[in-house]
Design a protein around this motif. Structure first.
Motif, PDB file in Angstrom:
ATOM      1  N   MET A 161      -2.665  43.200 -49.472  1.00 49.12           N
ATOM      2  CA  MET A 161      -2.948  42.606 -48.844  1.00 49.12           C
ATOM      3  C   MET A 161      -1.197  41.877 -47.615  1.00 49.12           C
ATOM      4  SD  MET A 161      -6.147  39.851 -48.993  1.00 49.12           S
ATOM      5  CE  MET A 161      -5.994  39.394 -47.593  1.00 49.12           C
ATOM      6  N   PRO A 162      -1.424  41.518 -46.451  1.00 47.97           N
ATOM      7  CA  PRO A 162      -0.064  40.555 -46.389  1.00 47.97           C
ATOM      8  C   PRO A 162       0.671  39.606 -47.125  1.00 47.97           C
ATOM      9  CG  PRO A 162      -0.807  41.137 -44.599  1.00 47.97           C
ATOM     10  CD  PRO A 162      -1.949  41.043 -45.461  1.00 47.97           C
ATOM     11  N   GLU A 369      -7.489  41.898 -42.989  1.00 48.54           N
ATOM     12  CA  GLU A 369      -7.714  41.122 -41.044  1.00 48.54           C
ATOM     13  C   GLU A 369      -8.360  41.918 -40.186  1.00 48.54           C
ATOM     14  OE1 GLU A 369      -5.005  38.082 -41.370  1.00 48.54           O
ATOM     15  OE2 GLU A 369      -4.409  38.693 -42.825  1.00 48.54           O
ATOM     16  N   ALA A 370      -8.448  43.308 -40.241  1.00 46.28           N
ATOM     17  CA  ALA A 370      -9.474  43.863 -39.577  1.00 46.28           C
ATOM     18  C   ALA A 370     -10.403  43.501 -39.858  1.00 46.28           C
ATOM     19  CB  ALA A 370      -9.111  45.595 -39.402  1.00 46.28           C
ATOM     20  N   ALA A 384     -19.035  44.683 -41.387  1.00 45.89           N
ATOM     21  CA  ALA A 384     -17.137  44.881 -40.501  1.00 45.89           C
ATOM     22  C   ALA A 384     -16.713  45.500 -41.917  1.00 45.89           C
ATOM     23  CB  ALA A 384     -16.766  43.455 -40.766  1.00 45.89           C
ATOM     24  N   TYR A 385     -16.528  45.100 -43.280  1.00 47.39           N
ATOM     25  CA  TYR A 385     -16.182  46.223 -44.222  1.00 47.39           C
ATOM     26  C   TYR A 385     -16.776  48.071 -43.576  1.00 47.39           C
ATOM     27  CZ  TYR A 385     -15.619  47.080 -49.595  1.00 47.39           C
ATOM     28  OH  TYR A 385     -14.489  48.171 -50.540  1.00 47.39           O
ATOM     29  N   LYS A 386     -18.012  47.954 -44.318  1.00 53.60           N
ATOM     30  CA  LYS A 386     -18.039  48.974 -43.774  1.00 53.60           C
ATOM     31  C   LYS A 386     -17.113  49.826 -42.612  1.00 53.60           C
ATOM     32  CE  LYS A 386     -22.294  52.329 -43.592  1.00 53.60           C
ATOM     33  NZ  LYS A 386     -21.412  53.156 -42.615  1.00 53.60           N
ATOM     34  N   GLN A 387     -17.609  49.445 -41.328  1.00 48.33           N
ATOM     35  CA  GLN A 387     -16.731  49.836 -40.134  1.00 48.33           C
ATOM     36  C   GLN A 387     -15.596  50.424 -40.828  1.00 48.33           C
ATOM     37  OE1 GLN A 387     -18.017  47.772 -36.234  1.00 48.33           O
ATOM     38  NE2 GLN A 387     -15.863  48.731 -35.972  1.00 48.33           N
ATOM     39  N   ILE A 388     -14.906  49.191 -41.004  1.00 48.54           N
ATOM     40  CA  ILE A 388     -13.252  48.959 -41.567  1.00 48.54           C
ATOM     41  C   ILE A 388     -13.338  50.522 -42.512  1.00 48.54           C
ATOM     42  CG2 ILE A 388     -11.203  48.012 -41.861  1.00 48.54           C
ATOM     43  CD1 ILE A 388     -11.627  47.496 -39.525  1.00 48.54           C
ATOM     44  N   PRO A 404       0.224  37.428 -34.936  1.00 51.82           N
ATOM     45  CA  PRO A 404       0.635  36.954 -35.603  1.00 51.82           C
ATOM     46  C   PRO A 404      -0.739  36.379 -36.787  1.00 51.82           C
ATOM     47  CG  PRO A 404       1.178  35.865 -33.570  1.00 51.82           C
ATOM     48  CD  PRO A 404       0.252  37.068 -33.639  1.00 51.82           C
ATOM     49  N   LEU A 405      -0.521  36.121 -37.901  1.00 53.39           N
ATOM     50  CA  LEU A 405      -1.860  36.070 -39.316  1.00 53.39           C
ATOM     51  C   LEU A 405      -2.270  34.618 -38.862  1.00 53.39           C
ATOM     52  CD1 LEU A 405       0.284  38.557 -41.536  1.00 53.39           C
ATOM     53  CD2 LEU A 405      -1.268  39.111 -39.947  1.00 53.39           C
TER      54      LEU A 405
END
Length: 433
Positions: A161-162, A369-370, A384-388, A404-405
């Motif tokens: 992760m960032p 982030e996505a 959302a996790y499955k989609q990404i 921006p984060l």
């Protein structure tokens, strides 16, 4: 000269060489503290009537002269003298005659060396604390300076992760807060007076141990005379544990720097004069300083274990084994101070790379982030996790890395809590006063 030697007796030179070992080398470090302890002891002897008042005053004056000579570098242990305690008493006797022969009343070399070591360790622990505090301040300064420069975060050495240089510098600053908590505990253990415990069983003389505690600025005394002797080795091990915690943080920081300097990472660089080259490869800028910090600090982390092996299964009372604690611990203290100083020099001159995360190889740093963007739009996290995840597997993942984060919670990229970390450090530093 030996404090224990009697007339018409002698010791084999081989035995003497073996038993003295490296003790004289380390006794020179203890010399100022031996005189300091003797001044307190003599002052107390004069006050309780075991020396005449004028005798005690003359002895103290002569001891103060010896202390000045030590500070000026003019002190040495003569070849035929066994240790620092013998040398100080010899010098004193040469200057004030029979008065010097009285200063050992109510005292043994056992409690004498115990108080010397505690005074030495107390001073050295505070010196290490000061070095850590300076590096801590630098880390927080660099954290603030580079708080907006993003950096890849890793788990399992895989991009995760960032992160940011602000987080990275600040993490090590906060680590040193906890390390100094350990060192402060060792300081409190060290800051107790064993003087007056004699060989470990007290004395029939009316000694005033509270008075020497006051004169030597100890916070308290080791009350039980047997336990006062049992603190030999235990005190050294407590200090070694504190040092090892600092060394662990420093070693990890050094390893990060070695990785981040690597061309495959390329996150940080240093001026050429702070790196070394190769005898065959003209392009090399090696992180030798950090490699040696890593190695030295790993060795320092072994110090508590080495002391454990030395001390384990010793019964109560004094044993000559304890002499070896000095050659285990004293060099480790010097090594750690040097590592802290060199790390500060390096990090003062660090150069960080900007815009690291614009490189396409870091695009998957933004998968979380996505996912969070989708959750913020009302999609359940697991969906959302499955989609990404499907986008990643299908090679369709994309994210605007210039966006921006929004990391605002305590201790995140946009909320480093450096002020709070600094306040925690101040609380810890106050424990050394």
């Amino acid at each position: 000269m030996k404090l224990w030697q009697k007339e018409n007796t002698s010791t084999s030179q081989l035995i003497e060489t073996f038993t003295v070992g490296r003790d004289k080398e380390f006794d020179l470090l203890l010399a100022p503290y031996d005189v300091q302890g003797s001044i307190a002891h003599v002052t107390m002897l004069g006050e309780v009537g075991l020396m005449e008042k004028d005798e005690a005053e003359k002895a103290v004056e002569a001891l103060q002269q010896i202390a000045a000579e030590i500070e000026e570098g003019g002190f040495k242990i003569d070849e035929n003298v066994e240790d620092v305690h013998s040398q100080v008493e010899l010098l004193l006797t040469q200057r004030v005659g029979d008065i010097g022969k009285k200063i050992h009343s109510g005292r043994s070399r056992n409690d004498q060396v115990a108080v010397d070591i505690k005074l030495y360790l107390r001073a050295e622990v505070k010196a290490v604390k000061d070095e850590v505090a300076e590096l801590f301040d630098l880390l927080l300064q660099q954290s603030e300076k580079y708080k907006n420069v993003l950096l890849p975060g890793y788990t399992h050495l895989q991009i995760a992760m960032p992160s940011s240089f602000g987080l990275w510098f600040g993490a090590y600053a906060e680590s040193f807060v906890d390390d100094l908590e350990m060192l402060a505990a060792a300081y409190r253990i060290t800051n107790k007076n064993p003087l007056g415990s004699g060989a470990g069983y007290g004395s029939s003389f009316p000694l005033n141990r509270r008075r020497t505690t006051e004169l030597l600025n100890f916070a308290s005394l080791n009350h039980n005379s047997v336990y006062a002797q049992m603190t030999r080795g235990k005190t050294e091990k407590a200090v070694a544990m504190g040092l090892s915690c600092i060394a662990a943080t420093l070693s990890k920081l050094a390893m990060d720097c070695c990785l981040y300097m690597n061309q495959n990472f390329g996150f940080i660089t240093f001026p050429s004069e702070l790196t070394t080259g190769s005898s065959i490869m003209p392009h090399k800028k090696n992180p030798d300083v950090f490699e040696l910090i890593r190695a030295k600090c790993n060795r320092i982390q072994s110090t508590p274990n080495e002391l454990t092996l030395l001390l384990n299964n010793l019964p109560s009372g004094y044993h000559r084994d304890l002499q070896l604690t000095k050659e285990i611990l004293f060099p480790a203290i010097e090594e750690l101070k040097a590592c802290l100083q060199l790390c500060r020099l390096m990090l003062t001159n660090i150069q960080v790379k900007e815009s690291i995360l614009l490189d396409q190889k870091y695009k998957y740093l933004f998968t979380v982030e996505a996912v969070n963007d989708l959750v913020n739009r009302g999609i359940p996290f697991r969906e959302a996790y499955k989609q990404i995840g499907d986008d990643v597997e299908g090679g369709n993942f994309a994210f605007d890395v210039t966006k921006p984060l929004a990391h605002t919670h305590e201790g995140s990229i946009s909320n480093l809590c450096n002020k709070e970390i600094s306040e925690e450090m101040q609380k810890v530093l106050a424990q050394f006063d």
